[in-house]
Design a protein around this motif. Structure first.
Motif, short mmCIF file in Angstrom:
data_model
loop_
_atom_site.label_atom_id
_atom_site.label_comp_id
_atom_site.label_asym_id
_atom_site.label_seq_id
_atom_site.Cartn_x
_atom_site.Cartn_y
_atom_site.Cartn_z
N ALA B 439 11.05 6.27 1.56
CA ALA B 439 11.83 7.50 1.38
C ALA B 439 10.97 8.73 1.59
CB ALA B 439 12.44 7.51 -0.03
N PHE B 440 9.77 8.70 1.05
CA PHE B 440 8.92 9.86 1.21
C PHE B 440 8.44 10.00 2.63
CE2 PHE B 440 7.61 13.02 -1.69
CZ PHE B 440 6.66 13.73 -0.98
N ALA B 441 8.19 8.87 3.28
CA ALA B 441 7.78 8.94 4.68
C ALA B 441 8.86 9.60 5.51
CB ALA B 441 7.47 7.54 5.20
N THR B 442 10.12 9.30 5.16
CA THR B 442 11.24 9.94 5.86
C THR B 442 11.21 11.43 5.62
OG1 THR B 442 12.53 7.94 5.50
CG2 THR B 442 13.74 9.91 6.13
N LEU B 443 10.94 11.82 4.40
CA LEU B 443 10.86 13.24 4.05
C LEU B 443 9.81 13.95 4.88
CD1 LEU B 443 12.37 14.74 1.75
CD2 LEU B 443 10.21 14.76 0.55
N ILE B 444 8.66 13.30 5.02
CA ILE B 444 7.58 13.91 5.80
C ILE B 444 7.97 14.04 7.26
CG2 ILE B 444 5.20 13.60 6.55
CD1 ILE B 444 4.77 12.03 3.96
N SER B 445 8.64 13.02 7.76
CA SER B 445 9.07 13.08 9.16
C SER B 445 10.04 14.22 9.38
CB SER B 445 9.73 11.77 9.58
OG SER B 445 9.05 10.70 9.02
N GLU B 446 10.96 14.39 8.42
CA GLU B 446 11.92 15.48 8.52
C GLU B 446 11.19 16.81 8.61
OE1 GLU B 446 15.33 15.52 8.44
OE2 GLU B 446 15.44 13.34 8.45
N ARG B 447 10.14 16.91 7.81
CA ARG B 447 9.35 18.13 7.78
C ARG B 447 8.69 18.39 9.13
NH1 ARG B 447 6.92 20.64 3.39
NH2 ARG B 447 5.45 22.13 4.20
N PHE B 448 8.16 17.33 9.73
CA PHE B 448 7.57 17.45 11.06
C PHE B 448 8.60 17.95 12.06
CE2 PHE B 448 3.30 16.34 11.63
CZ PHE B 448 2.94 15.39 10.70
N LEU B 449 9.78 17.32 12.01
CA LEU B 449 10.82 17.66 12.97
C LEU B 449 11.30 19.08 12.77
CD1 LEU B 449 12.61 14.22 12.87
CD2 LEU B 449 11.48 15.23 14.85
N GLN B 450 11.33 19.49 11.53
CA GLN B 450 11.71 20.86 11.23
C GLN B 450 10.70 21.84 11.84
OE1 GLN B 450 11.75 21.75 7.07
NE2 GLN B 450 13.89 22.33 7.19
N ASP B 451 9.42 21.49 11.62
CA ASP B 451 8.36 22.34 12.20
C ASP B 451 8.49 22.39 13.71
OD1 ASP B 451 5.56 21.60 9.96
OD2 ASP B 451 7.29 22.97 9.82
N TYR B 452 8.84 21.26 14.28
CA TYR B 452 8.96 21.20 15.74
C TYR B 452 10.10 22.09 16.22
CZ TYR B 452 10.24 19.39 20.32
OH TYR B 452 10.59 19.28 21.64
N SER B 453 11.23 22.01 15.52
CA SER B 453 12.34 22.83 16.00
C SER B 453 12.10 24.31 15.73
CB SER B 453 13.67 22.38 15.40
OG SER B 453 13.59 22.41 14.00
N ASN B 454 11.31 24.63 14.71
CA ASN B 454 10.99 26.03 14.45
C ASN B 454 9.97 26.57 15.42
OD1 ASN B 454 12.72 26.02 12.31
ND2 ASN B 454 11.12 25.78 10.75
N LYS B 455 8.94 25.79 15.67
CA LYS B 455 7.85 26.33 16.49
C LYS B 455 7.92 25.90 17.95
CE LYS B 455 4.68 26.15 12.60
NZ LYS B 455 3.81 25.19 11.97
N GLY B 456 8.69 24.89 18.21
CA GLY B 456 8.80 24.43 19.60
C GLY B 456 7.71 23.47 19.99
N SER B 457 6.78 23.20 19.09
CA SER B 457 5.74 22.22 19.42
C SER B 457 5.37 21.49 18.14
CB SER B 457 4.51 22.91 20.00
OG SER B 457 3.97 23.76 19.03
N PHE B 458 4.71 20.38 18.32
CA PHE B 458 4.34 19.59 17.16
C PHE B 458 3.06 20.12 16.53
CE2 PHE B 458 7.38 16.36 16.98
CZ PHE B 458 7.74 16.00 18.26
N THR B 459 3.00 20.06 15.23
CA THR B 459 1.75 20.34 14.52
C THR B 459 1.07 19.02 14.24
OG1 THR B 459 2.91 20.21 12.44
CG2 THR B 459 2.58 22.40 13.37
N ASP B 460 -0.16 19.10 13.90
CA ASP B 460 -0.92 17.92 13.47
C ASP B 460 -0.82 16.77 14.46
OD1 ASP B 460 0.37 18.71 10.28
OD2 ASP B 460 -1.59 19.24 11.08
N LEU B 461 -1.14 17.07 15.70
CA LEU B 461 -1.06 16.04 16.72
C LEU B 461 -2.02 14.90 16.44
CD1 LEU B 461 -0.70 18.15 19.95
CD2 LEU B 461 1.01 16.74 18.82
#
Lengths: 312, 593
Positions: B439-461
């Motif tokens: 469940a928490f891993a899902t939460l973290i992934s959501e956060r990544f995807l959110q960052d991606y849609s906000n910034k247009g690129s991935f963080t923490d490659l």
């Protein structure tokens, strides 16, 4: 030789021998300890055997004696001697401190602090490790920063922000301008300070589970050989020139390995200590594979190991 | 409610009660929280923390806790199947170990005496503790055969009154060496008890006769000595200063009147000795009462009185544990749970757990409380403050070794949340992996995807590119890893592989519905390449994905503007897909010549 145990009223996180000037054909007798988990932590200096006297086998019969100590703000996360008179500590408050030791070891005082070397935007965060190659120091922390200092300069020389998205647990110098860090997602990253960019020169990791790595040490003579230890107690020896697989993998311990050290003057010997309560001594046969193992059981969980270089 | 055994002691809280009339309080695990109040809404800004046990903070006493912990753990490991004779000698040596630890602590405190006022107080308490422990060892653990009980008691008294005894012995031994010689030979087993008894009677009668015949009348000193040898109580009492304590008097009295005393008869002499020595007006101190209970072989009373007199459970917990191993405590269950031994050890360990550093010792104590130890540990271990990751790792190792999976999950979640709050996504992921917390891993992934849609690129490659098998922890995480891989493949211009991957993300239902539009939009540049990348079949699949997306119920929250954008996107996609389809059909239909 049986280990001597002495109870002191604090838990020790790190212990380091004080370096001896190479001119003296002597074994080091003074060591420093750092405490943790106390309301008031301290860095202390101890001596074994009387100054200059140990029996003919080079063994010490007496309990260590406290010479001097200094208050330390926060847990001592790491401790390194910068040179004979200066000691660097990494604190759980995020600070990196330099302590000065009087030549006669009668007093220890704080010489310089880099407060909040490691931090979050509104919180402090522990500095997890520090490494020295005089006059340069490098520190790493839970905030994923890599910071480069010069011992005599108040300003930090360079900071690599966001070097890592996870906690960096340990760091070691490979060359004068290169360091290697290990983190909690099982990666080894090489950083070259000559490069302007903030990305690592190289990333290595074990294929397979991303087990956090806690310690790293470089072979004293060969700059590309490093040993790492991690949460699963595996001891890995890597050749950083050659890609993603360590050339030696040993199931050393049954719990986290906290420290690994090559013997400074006799590098075919390796020491590891672990949360499972054991301190192990490894030896390589001729060639590069590790084979035999000698076990020295210890009563409590050792957090730290440090050997003294023996003079030839 | 039970009656109070002793009057409770008063603790003064400085600066409390000046402004307000009432004090409220709340119990904590180790401390008490006290606040002032007038029962009005505006309370006092102060909360006082009253520490129940201050001994735990003394640095020198800390060594006592540490060393005794080692002895305790060693004691628990003594196997049940050893013959009882060997066990007894082991128990005696363990008891001596405990006592030597107490003595070492006492010596160190005495060396430091004057630096802290608490230290002198601790020294006297440790003295008393060692005295009691030694007596318990003599009477209960090292149960001497009848006849040598007195010898052990003599040793006990001697050990604690060494300087006084030296003088007394000088006085006593100066004139009758021969008699004393044979006297001390007794309990070494060279004679049986009755033989000794007979010889002693003869000797005693001779002494008595000397007195009656006034043999020593000329020398008052010698006469006094003779009276002592006979065991004349009044003469002995005259030597009060030399004897200094009633139990010394007791042992001396027994020495000269009943050297072959057996344990059951001890208490009568103990009570009367105490009364005689203290006199009618003095009242016995707690220590005296405890010793008396020991002489009366009333173990439970000893333990109870010690518990009341001392403010730290260390002594009673360890002593009771040892006595329990010697099978000396009747196992009657207390009406509040486990047996006496476990209760005391639990209390002691709970006190240790509140200490910022000694909590690690407490874990072993809980391990050896079979009934409630685990529950106590489960409750306490989650409350250890986790300032650094290293400490958290140690706590986790304790939990994992004992299969406390709920606590592992809970602690990892705390650490992961903290990391997430500080934007340390890699750390957060590493904690989720340790706890196997999907469940928490899902939460973290959501956060990544959110960052991606906000910034247009991935963080923490560095993290995303190296997820490894951890990717499988949660579906969302798998998607994230694969999605990043798609971007990478695209960046490396490996278009057909990228295309295949992108399609599989949708068809294999790895991608969440909400992101399909994003994925299809990502497909646009691939569709608009000069070269045909998607095959006919692939294009049909893309089209069906698009239709599936549009056939779902419209999101009523979308504004008109958003709806416009959505429909424009769909139009563009349809157009691109159609164009791609035609080119693909042509390409696949063409025969290469």
């Amino acid at each position: 030789m049986d280990p001597i145990a002495k109870y002191i009223s604090q838990k020790i996180s790190k212990t380091r021998w004080r370096p001896i000037s190479p001119a003296l054909l002597q074994q080091p007798e003074v060591f420093a300890t750092g405490s943790w988990d106390n309301e008031n932590n301290s860095v202390s200096i101890w001596s074994v055997g009387e100054h200059g006297v140990s029996n003919t086998d080079g063994e010490f019969d007496e309990e260590p004696q406290l010479l001097c100590a200094s208050q330390h703000d926060g847990d001592v996360m790491d401790l390194q001697f910068l040179d004979q008179d200066r000691l660097v500590s990494a604190s759980s408050s995020g600070a990196v401190m330099i302590f000065k030791l009087q030549p006669d070891c009668q007093a220890l005082s704080l010489a310089h602090v880099w407060e909040r070397a490691h931090r979050y935007s509104c919180d402090n965060t522990p500095c997890t490790a520090v490494v020295c190659r005089s006059p340069e120091l490098v520190s790493v922390g839970e905030d994923g920063r890599v910071t480069l200092y010069k011992a005599d300069q108040t300003e930090v020389v360079r900071v690599i922000e966001n070097a890592d998205s996870s906690t960096i647990h340990a760091v070691t110098f490979l060359r004068t301008t290169e360091v290697l860090t290990v983190n909690s997602i099982g990666q080894l990253k090489m950083w070259d300070f000559r490069q302007q960019s903030d990305s690592p020169a190289q990333i290595l990791s074990l294929t397979g589970d991303r087990v956090p790595l806690h310690c790293v040490d470089k072979h004293p003579n060969q700059q590309h050989i490093v040993a790492t230890g991690g949460q699963d107690g595996m001891l890995c020896i890597w050749d950083v020139r050659q890609g993603n697989t360590p050339f030696s993998l040993i199931e050393a311990h049954s719990a986290e390995m906290w420290e690994v050290h090559f013997h400074p003057s006799n590098p075919s010997h390796l020491f590891t200590c672990s949360e499972d309560g054991s301190l192990l001594h490894w030896e390589t046969t001729s060639g590069s594979d590790m084979s035999t193992l000698l076990q020295i059981p210890v009563a409590a969980q050792p957090d730290t190991v440090c050997q003294q270089p023996r003079c030839a | 409610m039970e009656e109070v055994d002793v009057e409770p002691s008063t603790t003064l809280i400085p600066s409390a009660g000046f402004h307000r009339k009432h004090l409220g309080f709340e119990w904590g695990p180790g401390d008490l929280l006290v606040y002032e109040t007038n029962y009005k809404l505006q309370g006092s800004p102060f909360v006082h923390i009253v520490r129940r046990d201050e001994d735990i903070c003394s640095p020198i006493l800390r060594k006592l806790f540490n060393e005794s912990h080692l002895i305790f753990v060693g004691l628990q490991k003594i196997k049940e199947d050893i013959p009882s004779k060997n066990k007894k000698s082991q128990f005696v040596s363990i008891s001596k170990n405990y006592r030597s630890v107490i003595r070492a602590c006492m010596e160190e405190l005495q060396q430091n005496a004057g630096k802290r006022s608490h230290d002198t107080h601790h020294v006297s308490i440790l003295l008393a503790i060692e005295l009691i422990w030694n007596l318990c060892e003599v009477l209960f653990i090292d149960t001497a055969p009848a006849g040598s009980l007195l010898l052990h008691l003599l040793d006990w008294v001697r050990l604690h009154k060494s300087d006084v005894d030296a003088r007394a012995r000088e006085v006593l031994q100066s004139d009758s060496p021969a008699q004393h010689q044979s006297y001390w030979d007794v309990p070494t087993g060279t004679q049986t008890l009755t033989e000794f008894e007979v010889k002693w009677r003869h000797w005693h009668e001779e002494c008595d006769r000397c007195l009656q015949e006034n043999t020593f009348a000329s020398n008052r000193h010698l006469e006094t000595i003779c009276k002592i040898l006979v065991g004349d109580e009044d003469t002995l009492l005259e030597q009060k200063e030399l004897l200094s304590t009633w139990y010394h008097f007791l042992v001396t009295r027994l020495l000269f009147t009943h050297p072959t005393i057996k344990p059951p008869d001890l208490h009568y002499y103990a009570q009367s000795s105490m009364n005689m020595f203290l006199g009618p007006r003095a009242s016995p101190e707690p220590l005296d009462i405890i010793l008396l209970s020991a002489f009366e072989f009333d173990l439970h009373q000893v333990i109870k009185d010690c518990s009341i007199a001392l403010n730290n459970w260390w002594f009673v917990a360890h002593l009771t544990d040892l006595l329990d191993h010697c099978k000396l405590l009747q196992s009657h269950n207390l009406h509040f749970g486990s047996n006496l031994r476990e209760f005391l050890v639990l209390e002691y360990a709970s006190g240790l757990f509140t200490h910022h550093s000694l909590w690690q010792l407490a874990v072993d104590y809980f391990d050896h409380c079979p009934e409630f130890g685990r529950v106590y540990l489960e409750l306490q271990i989650e409350r250890v403050p986790l300032d650094t990751e290293r400490k958290a790792i140690k706590v986790l190792r304790i939990c994992e070794d004992r299969q406390m999976s709920e606590q592992v999950r809970s602690i990892c979640k705390i650490m992961a949340k903290r990391a997430l709050r500080n934007n340390r996504l890699g750390s957060a992921l590493s904690w989720s992996i340790r706890a196997k917390d999907a469940a928490f891993a899902t939460l973290i992934s959501e956060r990544f995807l959110q960052d991606y849609s906000n910034k247009g690129s991935f963080t923490d490659l560095d993290l995303l590119d190296n997820l490894g098998p951890a990717m499988l922890l949660s579906d969302r995480l798998t998607f994230l890893g694969k999605y990043r891989e798609f971007h990478r493949l695209y960046g490396e211009k490996r278009f057909s592989e990228a295309a295949r991957l992108l399609l599989s993300l949708m068809t294999a239902k790895i991608a969440p519905r909400s992101l399909w539009m994003t994925l299809l939009t990502d497909a646009l540049p691939l569709l608009e390449q000069k070269e045909v990348i998607f095959s006919v079949d692939q294009t049909y699949e893309l089209m069906s994905c698009l239709e599936e997306l549009n056939s779902g119920t419209k999101d009523s929250n979308l504004t008109d503007q958003d709806e416009d954008i959505e429909s424009t996107k769909t139009e563009l996609l349809r157009l691109a897909l159609a164009r791609n389809l035609t080119m693909a059909i042509v390409k696949e239909g063409t025969i290469e010549t």
